[in-house]
Write an enzyme that holds these catalytic residues in place. Structure first.
Site, mmCIF file in Angstrom:
data_model
loop_
_atom_site.group_PDB
_atom_site.id
_atom_site.type_symbol
_atom_site.label_atom_id
_atom_site.label_comp_id
_atom_site.label_asym_id
_atom_site.label_seq_id
_atom_site.Cartn_x
_atom_site.Cartn_y
_atom_site.Cartn_z
ATOM 1 N N CYS A 160 0.863 -1.310 0.077
ATOM 2 C CA CYS A 160 0.070 0.079 0.033
ATOM 3 C C CYS A 160 0.616 1.207 0.062
ATOM 4 O O CYS A 160 1.855 1.359 0.703
ATOM 5 C CB CYS A 160 -0.868 0.105 1.322
ATOM 6 S SG CYS A 160 -1.926 1.338 1.405
ATOM 7 N N HIS A 177 -9.384 -3.607 -1.304
ATOM 8 C CA HIS A 177 -8.410 -2.867 -0.962
ATOM 9 C C HIS A 177 -8.480 -1.620 -0.660
ATOM 10 O O HIS A 177 -8.482 -0.908 0.102
ATOM 11 C CB HIS A 177 -7.115 -3.360 -1.715
ATOM 12 C CG HIS A 177 -5.849 -2.559 -0.959
ATOM 13 N ND1 HIS A 177 -4.638 -3.163 -0.311
ATOM 14 C CD2 HIS A 177 -5.647 -1.119 -0.968
ATOM 15 C CE1 HIS A 177 -3.750 -2.188 0.023
ATOM 16 N NE2 HIS A 177 -4.474 -0.903 -0.117
ATOM 17 N N GLU A 178 -8.666 -0.899 -1.986
ATOM 18 C CA GLU A 178 -9.233 0.542 -2.188
ATOM 19 C C GLU A 178 -10.339 0.968 -1.486
ATOM 20 O O GLU A 178 -10.441 1.992 -0.592
ATOM 21 C CB GLU A 178 -9.108 1.156 -3.492
ATOM 22 C CG GLU A 178 -7.987 0.882 -4.448
ATOM 23 C CD GLU A 178 -6.704 1.622 -3.814
ATOM 24 O OE1 GLU A 178 -6.919 2.571 -3.074
ATOM 25 O OE2 GLU A 178 -5.637 1.036 -3.781
ATOM 26 N N HIS A 229 -10.236 1.660 2.306
ATOM 27 C CA HIS A 229 -9.582 2.905 2.651
ATOM 28 C C HIS A 229 -10.600 4.033 3.116
ATOM 29 O O HIS A 229 -10.516 4.769 4.062
ATOM 30 C CB HIS A 229 -8.711 3.372 1.551
ATOM 31 C CG HIS A 229 -7.256 3.009 1.473
ATOM 32 N ND1 HIS A 229 -6.456 2.820 2.401
ATOM 33 C CD2 HIS A 229 -6.641 2.263 0.672
ATOM 34 C CE1 HIS A 229 -5.216 2.650 2.188
ATOM 35 N NE2 HIS A 229 -5.299 2.089 0.757
HETATM 36 CO CO CO Z 1 -3.706 1.085 -0.019
#
Ligand code: CO
Length: 188
Positions: free
Chosen positions: A115, A159-160, A163
């Site tokens: 990341c 994953h995004e 966030h």
């Molecule tokens: Co990331």
């Protein structure tokens, strides 16, 4: 906005744990400019010369909170192969993306995840859904879209979107047994 490895927020900054909010549509000029800058970051980051010159760390995605803006926007550029093994590029500038369904079957990247906001390596299986369906507004094509993702793209999307909740990939790693076998999971 200037986006590089110095301006991207790291995990020692508590802002990375902030919750992101929905973005009003149509996009304001400011939000649109930011999302375009994020997309350009991802594109430029995989160009070796530009990455070196402008201090860019290679990435397949970036979310707005990583530049300190708690809004549900993410830019993704994933180079993968289709069923026939031919190269295919999936690219998006997503606003308010939402996972509307996800498979029970799990998947993880054999090499683990990284990341832009995490400087250190964290080894271990980051177990996610193997397939997700995402609804979003896509600035790249200027329309509401549905993405049916599997494989690497499904991992990157999760994953995004994590966030937006202030979640980082290593939060999913089992510290007691980082490489635990997951029955039925697909290794990518
Ligand atoms: Co990331």
């Amino acid at each position: 906005m200037l986006i590089n490895n110095d301006t991207i927020i790291k995990d020692n900054d508590e802002r990375i744990r902030q919750i992101s909010e929905d973005v009003p549509l149509p996009l304001s000029a400011e939000d649109e400019a930011l999302l375009r800058d994020m997309y350009q970051y991802v594109i430029d980051s995989t160009d070796e010369e530009k990455a070196e010159k402008f201090n860019l760390r290679p990435a397949v995605g970036i979310s707005a909170i990583q530049v300190g803006v708690p809004k549900k926007m993410t830019a993704i550029v994933v180079d993968d192969a289709d069923k026939n093994g031919d190269p295919v590029r999936y690219e998006f500038m997503l606003v308010n993306p939402k996972i509307v369904s996800s498979s029970v079957q799990k998947a993880y990247l054999s090499s683990g995840e990284g990341c832009l906001s995490v400087a250190e390596e964290h080894e271990g299986h980051v177990v996610r859904s193997a397939r997700v369906k995402v609804h979003a507004y896509d600035l790249l094509t200027d329309r509401m879209i549905e993405i049916r993702a599997h494989g690497y793209l499904a991992i990157v999307l999760q994953h995004e979107l994590d966030h937006f909740k202030g979640t980082l990939f290593y939060d999913h790693i089992d510290n007691k047994d980082p490489f635990k076998e997951i029955p039925g999971a697909i290794e990518i």
